[in-house]
Design a protein around this motif. Structure first.
Motif, PDB file in Angstrom:
ATOM      1  N   SER A  37     121.448  45.588 -12.021  1.00  0.00           N
ATOM      2  CA  SER A  37     120.374  44.850 -11.739  1.00  0.00           C
ATOM      3  C   SER A  37     119.026  45.458 -11.891  1.00  0.00           C
ATOM      4  O   SER A  37     117.932  44.980 -11.932  1.00  0.00           O
ATOM      5  CB  SER A  37     120.276  44.131 -10.197  1.00  0.00           C
ATOM      6  OG  SER A  37     120.176  45.237  -9.533  1.00  0.00           O
ATOM      7  N   GLU A  58     115.890  46.831 -13.359  1.00  0.00           N
ATOM      8  CA  GLU A  58     114.982  46.567 -14.529  1.00  0.00           C
ATOM      9  C   GLU A  58     113.579  47.708 -14.207  1.00  0.00           C
ATOM     10  O   GLU A  58     113.255  48.058 -13.335  1.00  0.00           O
ATOM     11  CB  GLU A  58     114.362  45.092 -14.299  1.00  0.00           C
ATOM     12  CG  GLU A  58     115.348  44.263 -14.383  1.00  0.00           C
ATOM     13  CD  GLU A  58     114.975  42.643 -14.618  1.00  0.00           C
ATOM     14  OE1 GLU A  58     113.585  42.498 -14.548  1.00  0.00           O
ATOM     15  OE2 GLU A  58     115.515  41.790 -14.163  1.00  0.00           O
ATOM     16  N   ILE A  93     107.440  50.718 -13.072  1.00  0.00           N
ATOM     17  CA  ILE A  93     107.627  49.602 -12.163  1.00  0.00           C
ATOM     18  C   ILE A  93     109.222  49.267 -12.120  1.00  0.00           C
ATOM     19  O   ILE A  93     109.557  49.138 -13.357  1.00  0.00           O
ATOM     20  CB  ILE A  93     106.974  48.006 -12.648  1.00  0.00           C
ATOM     21  CG1 ILE A  93     105.436  48.631 -12.527  1.00  0.00           C
ATOM     22  CG2 ILE A  93     107.278  47.213 -11.558  1.00  0.00           C
ATOM     23  CD1 ILE A  93     104.760  47.459 -13.263  1.00  0.00           C
ATOM     24  N   GLU A 116     112.641  47.400 -10.491  1.00  0.00           N
ATOM     25  CA  GLU A 116     113.111  46.271  -9.605  1.00  0.00           C
ATOM     26  C   GLU A 116     114.835  46.537  -9.701  1.00  0.00           C
ATOM     27  O   GLU A 116     115.441  46.551 -10.669  1.00  0.00           O
ATOM     28  CB  GLU A 116     112.533  44.954 -10.072  1.00  0.00           C
ATOM     29  CG  GLU A 116     112.943  43.908  -9.180  1.00  0.00           C
ATOM     30  CD  GLU A 116     112.473  42.453  -9.382  1.00  0.00           C
ATOM     31  OE1 GLU A 116     112.885  41.651  -8.712  1.00  0.00           O
ATOM     32  OE2 GLU A 116     111.751  42.753 -10.619  1.00  0.00           O
ATOM     33  N   VAL A 172     114.022  44.351  -4.867  1.00  0.00           N
ATOM     34  CA  VAL A 172     112.867  45.345  -4.180  1.00  0.00           C
ATOM     35  C   VAL A 172     112.148  45.624  -5.491  1.00  0.00           C
ATOM     36  O   VAL A 172     112.837  46.283  -6.587  1.00  0.00           O
ATOM     37  CB  VAL A 172     113.603  46.700  -3.452  1.00  0.00           C
ATOM     38  CG1 VAL A 172     112.442  47.646  -3.228  1.00  0.00           C
ATOM     39  CG2 VAL A 172     114.094  46.081  -2.248  1.00  0.00           C
ATOM     40  N   ILE A 173     110.797  45.708  -5.453  1.00  0.00           N
ATOM     41  CA  ILE A 173     110.135  45.962  -6.731  1.00  0.00           C
ATOM     42  C   ILE A 173     109.262  47.427  -6.196  1.00  0.00           C
ATOM     43  O   ILE A 173     108.364  47.251  -5.110  1.00  0.00           O
ATOM     44  CB  ILE A 173     109.028  44.930  -6.881  1.00  0.00           C
ATOM     45  CG1 ILE A 173     109.579  43.659  -7.469  1.00  0.00           C
ATOM     46  CG2 ILE A 173     108.239  45.482  -8.119  1.00  0.00           C
ATOM     47  CD1 ILE A 173     108.666  42.486  -7.605  1.00  0.00           C
ATOM     48  N   ARG A 174     109.445  48.359  -7.009  1.00  0.00           N
ATOM     49  CA  ARG A 174     108.949  49.666  -6.694  1.00  0.00           C
ATOM     50  C   ARG A 174     107.910  49.987  -7.859  1.00  0.00           C
ATOM     51  O   ARG A 174     108.162  49.894  -8.823  1.00  0.00           O
ATOM     52  CB  ARG A 174     109.782  50.666  -6.468  1.00  0.00           C
ATOM     53  CG  ARG A 174     110.838  50.646  -5.279  1.00  0.00           C
ATOM     54  CD  ARG A 174     109.981  51.399  -4.201  1.00  0.00           C
ATOM     55  NE  ARG A 174     110.968  51.803  -2.931  1.00  0.00           N
ATOM     56  CZ  ARG A 174     110.755  51.958  -1.968  1.00  0.00           C
ATOM     57  NH1 ARG A 174     109.481  52.492  -1.741  1.00  0.00           N
ATOM     58  NH2 ARG A 174     111.524  52.354  -1.004  1.00  0.00           N
ATOM     59  N   HIS A 175     106.540  50.269  -7.262  1.00  0.00           N
ATOM     60  CA  HIS A 175     105.507  50.983  -8.263  1.00  0.00           C
ATOM     61  C   HIS A 175     105.705  52.402  -7.879  1.00  0.00           C
ATOM     62  O   HIS A 175     105.406  52.860  -6.753  1.00  0.00           O
ATOM     63  CB  HIS A 175     104.400  50.501  -7.822  1.00  0.00           C
ATOM     64  CG  HIS A 175     103.856  48.903  -8.462  1.00  0.00           C
ATOM     65  ND1 HIS A 175     104.555  47.964  -7.669  1.00  0.00           N
ATOM     66  CD2 HIS A 175     103.240  48.555  -9.603  1.00  0.00           C
ATOM     67  CE1 HIS A 175     104.118  46.859  -8.226  1.00  0.00           C
ATOM     68  NE2 HIS A 175     103.355  47.026  -9.224  1.00  0.00           N
ATOM     69  N   SER A 229     105.821  48.443  -1.879  1.00  0.00           N
ATOM     70  CA  SER A 229     106.626  49.438  -1.883  1.00  0.00           C
ATOM     71  C   SER A 229     106.359  50.533  -3.090  1.00  0.00           C
ATOM     72  O   SER A 229     107.149  51.028  -3.651  1.00  0.00           O
ATOM     73  CB  SER A 229     108.146  48.847  -2.572  1.00  0.00           C
ATOM     74  OG  SER A 229     108.777  47.974  -1.310  1.00  0.00           O
ATOM     75  N   PHE A 284     115.993  51.402  -3.652  1.00  0.00           N
ATOM     76  CA  PHE A 284     116.267  50.251  -3.280  1.00  0.00           C
ATOM     77  C   PHE A 284     117.402  49.556  -2.336  1.00  0.00           C
ATOM     78  O   PHE A 284     117.620  48.376  -2.580  1.00  0.00           O
ATOM     79  CB  PHE A 284     116.828  49.530  -4.854  1.00  0.00           C
ATOM     80  CG  PHE A 284     116.016  50.201  -5.786  1.00  0.00           C
ATOM     81  CD1 PHE A 284     114.782  49.343  -6.293  1.00  0.00           C
ATOM     82  CD2 PHE A 284     116.211  51.212  -6.840  1.00  0.00           C
ATOM     83  CE1 PHE A 284     113.976  49.925  -7.255  1.00  0.00           C
ATOM     84  CE2 PHE A 284     115.576  51.596  -7.909  1.00  0.00           C
ATOM     85  CZ  PHE A 284     114.420  50.821  -8.087  1.00  0.00           C
TER      86      PHE A 284
END
Length: 165
Positions: A34, A36, A50, A52, A56-59, A85, A162
Motif C-alpha cells: 500500500s 505510495e 509525501i 502514504e 496515514v499520510i506523512r509529510h 502527520s 504508518f
C-alpha cells in the motif's frame, strides 16, 4: 575534501532513493503493497517526501548524516507542523558502503500532528553579511538530536511512520 562534501547533493539524493527503496521493500515483504511515495514539485514547506500507507499520510523532512558524525542538531521548517502527520527522519549511513541505519524519528503517532516547533531556537544563516552578521531565518528552527527517537531497523521506522503493516 572528500567526495561526500564535493558531491553532497548527489549523495543526498542517493540516500533518499535508498530509503524509499527500503521502505517499499518492507511494504512488499509484508505483503502490504500500500505504500505510495510522492515528491513535492516545490520545496517551500519543509518536506522532501509525501508517503502514504495504512491510511496515514506523512509529510517527511529527510535528513542524512554519516555514522560517526558529530552533528547534534538539525534545522526544521516550521511549516512542517502544519501538515497532517508531519515528521523528520534522520538517516545515518555508512560512509564506505552507504548501508542505511540507524534511523532517528521526530514526530507523533501515525495520524497525529507534529509537536509544535514554535518554542525551539530560531536558526541563523550559515554565512554572515559583509559585517559578519548572521541574520535569523524566522521559518527555521533548531531541533536537538535528543528530541528524536532512535530506531535500529527499517521495519521499526515503517511501523513508526504508518503503524503495524
Amino acid at each position: 575534501m572528500t567526495e561526500h562534501s564535493q558531491h553532497s547533493s548527489y549523495r543526498e539524493k542517493l540516500i533518499e532513493h535508498l530509503l524509499v527503496g527500503e521502505l517499499l521493500k518492507f511494504s512488499w515483504k509484508t505483503k502490504d503493497f500500500s505504500l505510495e511515495i510522492s515528491k513535492p514539485e516545490v520545496d517551500n514547506s519543509g518536506y522532501d517526501l509525501i508517503a502514504e500507507a495504512n491510511g496515514v499520510i506523512r509529510h517527511i523532512q529527510l535528513k542524512a548524516t554519516f555514522i560517526g558524525s558529530a552533528t547534534a542538531t538539525q534545522k526544521v521548517h516550521i511549516s512542517l507542523s502544519k501538515k497532517p502527520s508531519g515528521c523528520v527522519v534522520l538517516v545515518y549511513f555508512n560512509n564506505e558502503t552507504l548501508d542505511l541505519g540507524p534511523y532517528y524519528f521526530f514526530g507523533a503517532a501515525p495520524g497525529q500532528p507534529l509537536p509544535s516547533l514554535e518554542n525551539l531556537k530560531i536558526a541563523t544563516h550559515t554565512k554572515g553579511d559583509a559585517t559578519g552578521f548572521k541574520s535569523e531565518r524566522p521559518n527555521i528552527r533548531i531541533l536537538n538530536k535528543g528530541s528524536f527517537t532512535k530506531l535500529q531497523t527499517i521495519n521499526e521506522l515503517y511501523n513508526q511512520l504508518f503503524g503495524s503493516a
